[in-house]
Every structure is written in C-alpha cells, then in structure tokens.
Design a protein around this motif. Structure first.
Motif, mmCIF file in Angstrom:
data_model
loop_
_atom_site.group_PDB
_atom_site.id
_atom_site.type_symbol
_atom_site.label_atom_id
_atom_site.label_comp_id
_atom_site.label_asym_id
_atom_site.label_seq_id
_atom_site.Cartn_x
_atom_site.Cartn_y
_atom_site.Cartn_z
ATOM 1 N N GLY A 350 0.816 -0.797 -0.261
ATOM 2 C CA GLY A 350 0.117 0.453 0.011
ATOM 3 C C GLY A 350 0.835 1.092 -0.590
ATOM 4 N N ALA A 351 -0.300 2.578 0.082
ATOM 5 C CA ALA A 351 0.822 3.489 -0.676
ATOM 6 C C ALA A 351 1.723 4.284 1.019
ATOM 7 N N LYS A 352 1.276 3.328 2.083
ATOM 8 C CA LYS A 352 1.914 3.781 3.543
ATOM 9 C C LYS A 352 2.503 2.875 3.926
ATOM 10 N N GLY A 353 2.573 1.829 2.853
ATOM 11 C CA GLY A 353 4.005 0.513 3.653
ATOM 12 C C GLY A 353 3.450 -0.233 3.972
ATOM 13 N N ASP A 354 1.926 -0.469 3.687
ATOM 14 C CA ASP A 354 1.161 -1.904 4.570
ATOM 15 C C ASP A 354 1.060 -2.998 3.855
ATOM 16 N N LEU A 355 1.530 -4.016 3.882
ATOM 17 C CA LEU A 355 1.241 -5.780 3.127
ATOM 18 C C LEU A 355 0.020 -5.701 2.936
ATOM 19 N N LYS A 356 -0.269 -5.369 1.572
ATOM 20 C CA LYS A 356 -2.236 -6.172 1.601
ATOM 21 C C LYS A 356 -2.339 -7.135 0.619
#
Length: 736
Positions: A350-356
């Motif tokens: 994700g744009a905030k570095g979250d693993l989707k």
C-alpha cells in the motif's frame, strides 16, 4: 516420565517436576505429566509466564524450563577443572538455559579419584550461594581436547591455551611431531597434580593468515569438511533441469544488492508502481529467493549435512558453508546473466507501506545485475549506473513506503556498529573499522522483513507448519537489572509500564548524545532475550511484529529451507515439499539449529577479536584512545575506539593508591585522591600487549602505571566491594 494427579499444578509442583526430570521439561512435557488439556493448557502457559516474570524459572531457547540458576537433582556432570588445592569442579554436560552454566564443587569419596574430562552421574544440592555434587558413578570418559600453542622452555614443551582467560600452561607429554610455536589440538590426560597434554593434531602456524578462523572452527567444533557422498550428491543434483511449470520472470530487471565481498547471493528484488486502481499510490514488488528446496530434498545426504551444520559460518577470510560450494556459491546463487531457479514472493504494498497481498510461485529468473551496497547507494545519489531508472529508483520509491510503515510500528532501534575486517589477496589485514550503514542496507533489510512476514502469514493462512523466528519480550529479572543499571546514570525507568520496543527507543532519546550512550545501548541489548527458532509463534519483539519466519536465506540457514519446503507443499509447487516427519520433528530441529546459530555467532565474534588483536599488535607500546566498557574489582575493561578491540587495565597498574570498588555505581574510586574510573569514560591508554592467538589485549596508564602497592598483607592494591547487579546477555545477527 512420572505421572501426576490431574489438574493445574501449583508453582511448587512445577518446580519439583522441572528439577527432578531427567529430560528437558517444556510446556508440553509439563502438560502431559499433569494430564492437562484444553483450557488448563492455556492456564498453564499463563502460570509459566508468571513464574518466569517472578524469577522462579528460566526458559531455554528450545522452550525447555529450568529452575532459575538451578540444576536437576540428579544429572550428568563433566569435570572441568581441578584447582591447585585439589578441589574438583564440574559443569552440567547439558545446559540449555540462557544463564551461564554453574560450576559445582565435587565432593569425592576418594581424594584425587577424578581428573579433568571425567564424566559422572551425580546428585546435586544447593548450599548457600553455590552447588555441591555427590558422585553416584563414574561414566565412560569423553574426549577432552584443548586448542593451544606450544612454547619451549629449556628442553620441555608447554601448551598455552588460546582462551583469553586461560592462565595455566600444561606440560606436553607427547608433541606428536609438532614444534614450539605450532598451533595444535591436544588431549589433556592424567590426574592432579600430574595433568599433561598429548598433541593429537598439528594445525600449523597460529600467526599465518587463515589460522584465526581455523582456531574458531576447532574450538567450537564447527563441521567444515563435506563427505565424499555429500559432494557426489551435489554434483548430481546440480545437473537438474529447472523443470516445467515455472513462472518465467526473466524479462524483469531484478537486481541482487549485497556486500561487495559476498560469497553467495540468496536474494534479489524488483518493484514497480501498482496500476491497480484499488491500490492508489501503491506498489508491486518481488523478492526472489534461491530455490534451494528444488536441489536439497528431505532425507538426502545434502539435507542431513545441512541440518547438522544448521547455518553457514562467516569469517573475514573464509566461509564455512551450510551447502557445498557447487550449490551455495554457484548453482543456487543468484548470479547476473544466469538462469536460476527461484522461489518468488509476490507482494502488493500500500501507499503507506502496509502489506496488502502476497503469493508464492516457483520461477526462473535472470538477475540483471549483482550490485554492491555502496554502488547502489552511489547510483541513487547521482553516480551513473545503467539500472538506475528502470530498477533502482522504483526500488527506492517503494522502500520509502516500507520504511514509513517500519517507523510507524517502532521496532527496537539500536545503532551498534559492526566491525569489518578487510584483508588483502594474501589474507593480510589491511584495516579494521566499523561497517558503514547506508540507506541501501536498510532498503534490503525492509524488503527481506516484508517477505519474511508474508511467508509466515501465508503458511498460517494455509494452516501449514511454520518454523518461526521468535524473539520474546525481556524477562522481569532483566528489566530489574536494567533499572538498577540506569539508576547509576540517574535515568529513571518504570517497571510497571507495558514494555514495547518503543519503550527502549524513548529511553535512548532521553539519554541523548551523553558520553554513556554506547554503554546504555549495550545494556539494552543485554536486556533482550535471545532469538530462537520454534514451530510455536510467540512474535518478534525486537521487530515489533506478530508473525515472523525466516524465508530469505535458504543457502545459509536451514530454518529458511524448512519454510521454503512448507511453502512448496502448501501451494502445490512440485517436488521438495515438507514431509510429515519433518513437520513432527520441528520442535527438536528448532532447538538444534538455534544452538548451531549461537555457536556460529560466538565463533565469528571470537575470530574478529583475534584479527583485531593481530591488527593492533603492531601498535604495542603506543597510546590509543579507549572507552571504559566494564569496571570490576580487579580492574577496567576498555575498548579501543574505531577498531573495537577489548582489553584489561588491571587495578595493579592504576598506581600506588588504594581503589575502592563501588559495584552499585560501577566505578573504582581512589581513596586518597577521589579519582574515579567509570563506565563510558574515555581514556588515553598505552597498549601493553596484544595477543592474536587468544584475542586478548592488555593496557597500562600512559606513564606505564605506578606498579602495585602492597596492601596490609602485601601483594595487590586493596579493593573494597559493595553490592550491585551485574548483567550479561548477547543477541542478534545480520544479513551478510
């Protein structure tokens, strides 16, 4: 193993069971012995945690428990020493707690009957602050080997051990063709006072290049020779065709970013903006890992040898690989321009570095380039590189999102420098200096961490076995020790708070750039528990992660190979998947490879110490800048700034004044002058000795020291001691 009445046991019953058990007692064994099931097992887990917090029990990395500082009532001991007074001292032959193994004084029925290396079955008892062992029977003796250097005195040869703390020498009864100055393996034999050494193997000149790592290999018993059968099997499997059904990723500019002197290349990375409208501002990324499971199958000779080694061991001058070099440095290694088998982790970020999202495939890759960390960083900073625009810049852009996510979860942030020994082509030392930390290092670490998290979560979702990398929160005992330590610097630390990695980061922010900051960081490191491998998930405290398994280095870590096999089986990716026997044996495998990892870390650190001593040996007699890292009643431990060599400044060399040892404040205080020596203090010291064979340094004051003043009875200066709390634990490792 004895059975007990069913129902949740009391603390006293658990302690009694642990101390009388003739095998390591973990949660599973305790639950079985007391007939627990369901909710009772959950209650037992909570009770054991409370007992650990209360300091009643200690947990070994393999999840076995010991009474804190205790030993079983009946156990096997090995005689480790016979002092000048004829007292016999033994240590437990098996000790799996994190605390140092205790020394037990052996009460012999017949004086002088036991010698060094003897094994006994003994009944033990705690007496005051020590332990006594009462022999029941003498067991067959194991081989007691000693590593040392031969010294000539007159017409006799003497063996001097390579250990820093080894002060005694042993008369040599049989040199086996070795000569003075040779590094040898010797067997100690005989009974006090006539213990002698018999040389069993000559290892050569201890001062020659490559000898320092050879010392560690023999000292720690690291397997360094592959059998003919293992090498022959490596030759056979190296010829395997990559096979049908692999995803073809050879069109992507995947790059491997590693140290300039890397001996193997496990991993490579790629990233690009995600064109999916459901992930605005997000990224697609690949972490391609050498598909070792395709070549090293369960039950094979290669597999047995890899499990026996547990991991590769890296020295400044050589690597002792987990797999034969044909595989580790060639066929499995992700080399630029070569088609290679890979197990690929496909990530959506994700744009905030979250693993989707994530998925795993077997693929064929062709690495665009093997890039050194320094070169990758230089390219991002503006130096020309052919892969800057289509490979490196997208990697850095995606990494900034991953870095933001890392910062948000606030993992433990200890900036402790790692020493790098640089050798020339002949193995001679060019320099010893801290490793530089670049954004390129952090980038690869964050991609690897993300892939490791994805692997653990993927296997959990598939309900498949996982070999977790576990790092549990610090114990209450260690936190109490940290609180006492920080109090000496007037730094408050509340024990009642919920301890998170960020707790320690805030603590360092309060310390700021004070002179004692390095000591505080070291103490925080010692406060941490030691990470280990296990099939039960307890999270990773240091990384502030709930799920973590090692996936990214199967060339050099057996734990990663097991995770690969589990992924192959769970995703139906072909041959080489995890077997049911491996899944059932994971607890024992986890214990073994955790021990092998600790062995490797100790051997690597031991070797670097010797290289540093050799590097500094040319500066004996010179003044060096040093920092006090330890204060004891017998003197100061100091570290040479820059190179990191550790040595002792004896209290005998502090002059003619009496010094009082304040253990609570960790300092030596001159009784007449009030002069103080404290932790963190910077001193200019004269390097008096540097012993490359043992890795030991010795310092003197710049003026050469004032000699040793006699105390009331003559001898060394008088040292007064007050109560305090010392601490000692080590932890951690990094990508090579």
């Amino acid at each position: 193993m004895a059975r007990h009445p069913p129902g949740l046991p009391t603390r006293e019953q658990i302690l009694d069971f642990i101390t009388t058990s003739d095998t390591p007692a973990g949660k599973r064994e305790i639950a079985r012995a007391f007939g627990l099931s369901g909710a009772e097992k959950i209650a037992l887990k909570a009770l054991l945690k409370d007992m650990a917090d209360e300091g009643l029990i200690d947990s070994a990395p393999g999840r076995a428990f010991h009474q804190m500082g205790g030993v079983p009532k009946v156990t096997v001991l090995r005689v480790a020493d016979v002092d000048d007074g004829g007292n016999v001292w033994a240590v437990p032959e098996r000790w799996e707690a994190e605390t140092p193994a205790p020394k037990l004084r052996v009460r012999e029925r017949k004086h002088g009957a036991l010698g060094i290396g003897d094994r006994i079955l003994a009944r033990t008892e705690e007496v005051g602050s020590g332990w006594i062992a009462h022999p029941i029977k003498v067991l067959p003796k194991g081989e007691e080997l000693m590593l040392g250097v031969l010294r000539q005195e007159g017409d006799r040869l003497w063996l001097q051990g390579v250990e820093k703390r080894e002060r005694r020498e042993w008369a040599v009864s049989d040199a086996g063709g070795a000569q003075a100055g040779d590094l040898v393996l010797a067997e100690k034999a005989g009974r006090p006072p006539r213990v002698t050494a018999r040389v069993t193997q000559r290892l050569g000149d201890p001062f020659q290049p490559r000898s320092f790592s050879l010392i560690a290999i023999h000292k720690f018993g690291i397997p360094d020779v592959f059998s003919a059968e293992t090498l022959a099997e490596a030759e056979r499997v190296a010829k395997r065709d990559l096979g049908e059904g692999r995803e073809d990723l050879r069109h992507l500019p995947i790059v491997a970013i590693d140290p300039a002197d890397a001996r193997d290349h496990d991993d490579a990375v790629w990233a690009a903006p995600d064109d999916d409208p459901a992930n605005p501002g997000g990224w697609r990324a690949l972490v391609a890992i050498a598909d070792v499971s395709f070549y090293v199958r369960p039950g094979s000779e290669l597999d047995r040898e890899a499990r026996r080694r547990g991991n590769s061991v890296y020295f400044p001058d050589r690597v002792v690989p987990m797999l034969p070099e044909l595989l580790s440095a060639d066929v499995c290694s992700l080399k630029a321009g070569e088609d290679r088998a890979a197990l690929v982790c496909h990530l959506r970020i994700g744009a905030k570095g979250d693993l989707k999202e994530w998925r795993f495939t077997r693929a064929v890759v062709r690495i665009a380039a093997n890039v050194a960390y320094e070169d990758a960083q230089a390219a991002i900073d503006g130096a020309p590189h052919p892969l800057t625009d289509n490979a490196l810049k997208p990697l850095w852009a995606c990494w900034r999102a991953l870095a933001a996510a890392r910062d948000a979860r606030e993992p433990l942030d200890l900036d402790l420098p790692e020493r790098r020994v640089v050798l020339d082509e002949k193995g001679r030392i060019l320099s010893v200096a801290p490793r530089e930390r670049l954004d390129a290092h952090r980038l690869i670490e964050d991609y690897m961490i993300t892939a490791n998290v994805a692997a653990a979560k993927a296997l959990e979702r598939k309900k498949a076995p996982v070999m977790y990398r576990v790092h549990e929160p610090p114990s209450r005992e260690k936190l109490v020790a940290l609180k006492d330590y920080l109090a000496t610097y007037d730094v408050p630390f509340a024990l009642g708070q919920v301890i998170r990695p960020a707790t320690f980061n805030r603590l360092l922010e309060r310390v700021g750039e004070a002179a004692h900051r390095p000591q505080v960081m070291e103490q925080i490191l010692r406060t941490q528990t030691q990470a280990y491998y296990a099939p039960e998930n307890h999270g990773h405290f240091g990384l502030s992660l709930g799920f973590y398994g090692h996936f990214t280095s199967p060339i050099r870590r057996y734990a990663d190979l097991l995770v690969h096999r589990s992924l192959v089986a769970a995703y139906g990716l072909g041959e080489g998947g995890l077997t049911s026997g491996e899944a059932e044996g994971m607890p024992a495998i986890g214990e073994a490879i955790s021990r092998h990892e600790r062995r490797a870390m100790e051997a690597e650190r031991d070797t670097v110490d010797r290289y540093v001593a050799a590097f500094l040996s040319e500066r004996v007699g010179e003044l060096v800048e040093a920092r006090v890292t330890g204060v004891m009643n017998f003197g100061l431990f100091a570290t040479v700034e820059g190179t990191g060599g550790d040595g002792l400044l004896s209290v005998r060399d502090l002059g003619t004044e009496y010094f009082r040892y304040d253990e609570a404040a960790r300092k030596l205080v001159g009784e007449a002058s009030g002069e103080e020596y404290t932790l963190g203090q910077r001193l200019r010291l004269r390097l008096a000795e540097a012993n490359p064979v043992s890795g030991a340094l010795r310092f003197e004051l710049p003026e050469g020291g004032g000699g040793s003043a006699p105390d009331r009875k003559g001898g060394a200066p008088r040292v007064l001691k007050r109560r305090g709390r010392p601490g000692d634990i080590r932890h951690q490792g990094r990508k090579r």
